[in-house]
Design an enzyme around this catalytic site. Structure first.
Site, PDB file in Angstrom:
ATOM      1  N   HIS A  12       0.601  -1.186  -0.180  1.00 41.09           N
ATOM      2  CA  HIS A  12      -0.073   0.048   0.030  1.00 41.09           C
ATOM      3  C   HIS A  12       0.950   1.296  -0.051  1.00 41.09           C
ATOM      4  O   HIS A  12       0.301   2.287   0.469  1.00 41.09           O
ATOM      5  CB  HIS A  12      -0.917   0.082   1.274  1.00 41.09           C
ATOM      6  CG  HIS A  12      -0.294   0.007   2.507  1.00 41.09           C
ATOM      7  ND1 HIS A  12      -0.807  -0.474   3.738  1.00 41.09           N
ATOM      8  CD2 HIS A  12       0.854   0.914   2.846  1.00 41.09           C
ATOM      9  CE1 HIS A  12      -0.017  -0.221   4.461  1.00 41.09           C
ATOM     10  NE2 HIS A  12       1.057   0.654   4.266  1.00 41.09           N
ATOM     11  N   HIS A  59      -2.319   4.517   9.590  1.00 39.51           N
ATOM     12  CA  HIS A  59      -1.076   4.943  10.180  1.00 39.51           C
ATOM     13  C   HIS A  59      -1.103   6.284  11.148  1.00 39.51           C
ATOM     14  O   HIS A  59      -0.650   7.312  10.364  1.00 39.51           O
ATOM     15  CB  HIS A  59      -0.134   5.230   8.740  1.00 39.51           C
ATOM     16  CG  HIS A  59       0.102   4.295   7.979  1.00 39.51           C
ATOM     17  ND1 HIS A  59      -0.934   3.483   7.074  1.00 39.51           N
ATOM     18  CD2 HIS A  59       0.984   3.502   7.696  1.00 39.51           C
ATOM     19  CE1 HIS A  59      -0.488   2.969   6.432  1.00 39.51           C
ATOM     20  NE2 HIS A  59       0.544   2.393   6.771  1.00 39.51           N
ATOM     21  N   HIS A 197       9.824  -4.098   4.413  1.00 41.21           N
ATOM     22  CA  HIS A 197      10.546  -2.516   4.341  1.00 41.21           C
ATOM     23  C   HIS A 197      10.672  -2.063   5.815  1.00 41.21           C
ATOM     24  O   HIS A 197       9.888  -2.595   6.712  1.00 41.21           O
ATOM     25  CB  HIS A 197       9.241  -1.523   3.545  1.00 41.21           C
ATOM     26  CG  HIS A 197       7.913  -1.459   4.285  1.00 41.21           C
ATOM     27  ND1 HIS A 197       7.230  -2.476   4.342  1.00 41.21           N
ATOM     28  CD2 HIS A 197       7.090  -0.331   4.496  1.00 41.21           C
ATOM     29  CE1 HIS A 197       5.884  -1.949   4.902  1.00 41.21           C
ATOM     30  NE2 HIS A 197       5.942  -0.873   4.663  1.00 41.21           N
ATOM     31  N   GLU A 244       3.611  -5.510   8.670  1.00 43.19           N
ATOM     32  CA  GLU A 244       2.210  -5.401   8.165  1.00 43.19           C
ATOM     33  C   GLU A 244       1.539  -6.484   7.484  1.00 43.19           C
ATOM     34  O   GLU A 244       0.424  -6.631   7.163  1.00 43.19           O
ATOM     35  CB  GLU A 244       2.188  -4.195   6.976  1.00 43.19           C
ATOM     36  CG  GLU A 244       2.225  -2.748   7.719  1.00 43.19           C
ATOM     37  CD  GLU A 244       2.485  -1.634   6.839  1.00 43.19           C
ATOM     38  OE1 GLU A 244       2.330  -0.425   6.980  1.00 43.19           O
ATOM     39  OE2 GLU A 244       2.803  -1.929   5.448  1.00 43.19           O
TER      40      GLU A 244
HETATM   41  C1  DHB Z   1       6.215   3.523   2.838  1.00 46.22           C
HETATM   42  C2  DHB Z   1       5.539   2.435   3.029  1.00 46.22           C
HETATM   43  C3  DHB Z   1       4.420   2.186   3.883  1.00 46.22           C
HETATM   44  O1  DHB Z   1       3.976   1.206   4.166  1.00 46.22           O
HETATM   45  C4  DHB Z   1       4.207   3.255   4.631  1.00 46.22           C
HETATM   46  O2  DHB Z   1       2.956   3.256   5.412  1.00 46.22           O
HETATM   47  C5  DHB Z   1       4.460   4.437   4.528  1.00 46.22           C
HETATM   48  C6  DHB Z   1       5.639   4.621   3.583  1.00 46.22           C
HETATM   49  C7  DHB Z   1       7.309   3.803   1.744  1.00 46.22           C
HETATM   50  O3  DHB Z   1       7.831   2.878   1.501  1.00 46.22           O
HETATM   51  O4  DHB Z   1       7.560   5.062   1.515  1.00 46.22           O
HETATM   52 FE    FE Z   2       2.269   1.159   5.727  1.00 41.24          FE
END
Ligand code: DHB
Ligand code: FE
Length: 289
Positions: A12, A59, A197, A244
């Protein structure tokens, strides 16, 4: 009775929403990412659900540290795109399905899973980016999403967060709830967020292709085993925001095979790096008719 026809899984990343809104989908950086969703947009047109039950995480947009529901079901008639600091995304207001949402809340809570009921909530990129990826930008002449959406927000931001096992179990309860709704609705369940991530600290930018792909393999073939994997493995292997991914187990738990039915058919699988700081993974699984 209503039934779950398919599950969809997708990352997302907020920058994907910005790329769409700013008309950058053909830029060399973004083109390969959006190409991975061409099949999906056609598939959604061909397999249009009556309702999408969309599992995502907020978030710190609708909820803050003042209030942290573990599982929250959106029962409102509509949900506005949130202002995340640059103004709300120029996407349609999300129409809910209060009757089905209230039924699912009743059934899942009576089935011993405690949900928070939310009657007013703005929805952030966690919900709007998956909708954009799967539906594209709705035309100005018919500015709405293709069907009602029930938002299901999971806390994966502030510890303690729910285990993969709990998520997998709640998915099974959601399936029982949908299948006891007395209207012949076709419902899709989407699990969103992930893949690997990490957005902060010395490991910022961490990507683990091997682990992500093993997760996809196991989510398809042995979700029960994947549901036993503890948080620490996600965080170590897939980064702090890789957690997540436990939300995908909610959607997978709602598929027919978990309740003794036939195995799902893998209609689409896609994996791409990079999108901002995040590896993007995507699956479409159909329950055989
Ligand atoms: C990014 C990824 C995310 O899941 C998020 O909530 C905010 C930023 C990113 O990779 O920039
Ligand atoms: Fe996120």
């Amino acid at each position: 009775m209503a039934k779950i026809t398919a599950s969809v899984y997708t990352s997302h990343v907020p920058a994907i929403g910005a790329a769409l809104d700013l008309g950058k989908t053909k830029d060399p950086y973004w083109q390969p990412l959006f190409a991975g969703y061409d099949y999906s947009k056609q598939w959604l047109r061909d397999n249009r659900p009556d309702v999408v039950f969309l599992v995502y995480n907020d978030h710190a947009t609708a909820f803050s540290l003042e209030m942290i529901p573990t599982f929250a079901i959106g029962c409102a008639a509509e949900f506005k795109p949130a202002d995340e600091g640059w103004g709300p995304r120029p996407v349609p207001v999300v129409q809910g399905h209060p009757e089905l949402a209230a039924h699912i809340a009743q059934s899942v809570i009576q089935d011993d899973f405690d949900l928070t009921i939310v009657n007013k909530m703005d929805v952030d990129h966690g919900l709007t980016v998956p909708l954009s990826l799967m539906c594209g930008q709705p035309p100005q002449s018919d500015f709405r999403w293709p069907c009602p959406v029930i938002p299901f927000a999971v806390n994966v931001v502030q510890y303690p967060v729910p285990s993969g096992r709990r998520c997998f179990q709640i998915g099974q309860a959601i399936r029982r709830a949908v299948e006891s709704f007395d209207e012949p609705l076709k419902v899709q369940i989407w699990g969103t967020g992930g893949m690997s991530h990490q957005l902060q600290g010395p490991r910022a930018g961490l990507i683990n292709r091997e682990w992500d792909n093993a997760f996809l393999d196991r989510l398809i073939a042995d979700p029960e085993a994947q549901s036993q994997v503890p948080h620490i493995d996600y965080v170590r292997e897939a980064g702090s925001e890789g957690i997540e991914l436990v939300m995908w187990l909610i959607a997978r738990g709602a598929m027919a095979d978990v309740a003794g039915g036939p195995k799902p058919v893998v209609k689409h699988r896609f994996y791409h790096v990079p999108a901002s700081n995040t590896a993007v993974g995507h699956l479409i699984l159909e329950n055989p008719q």
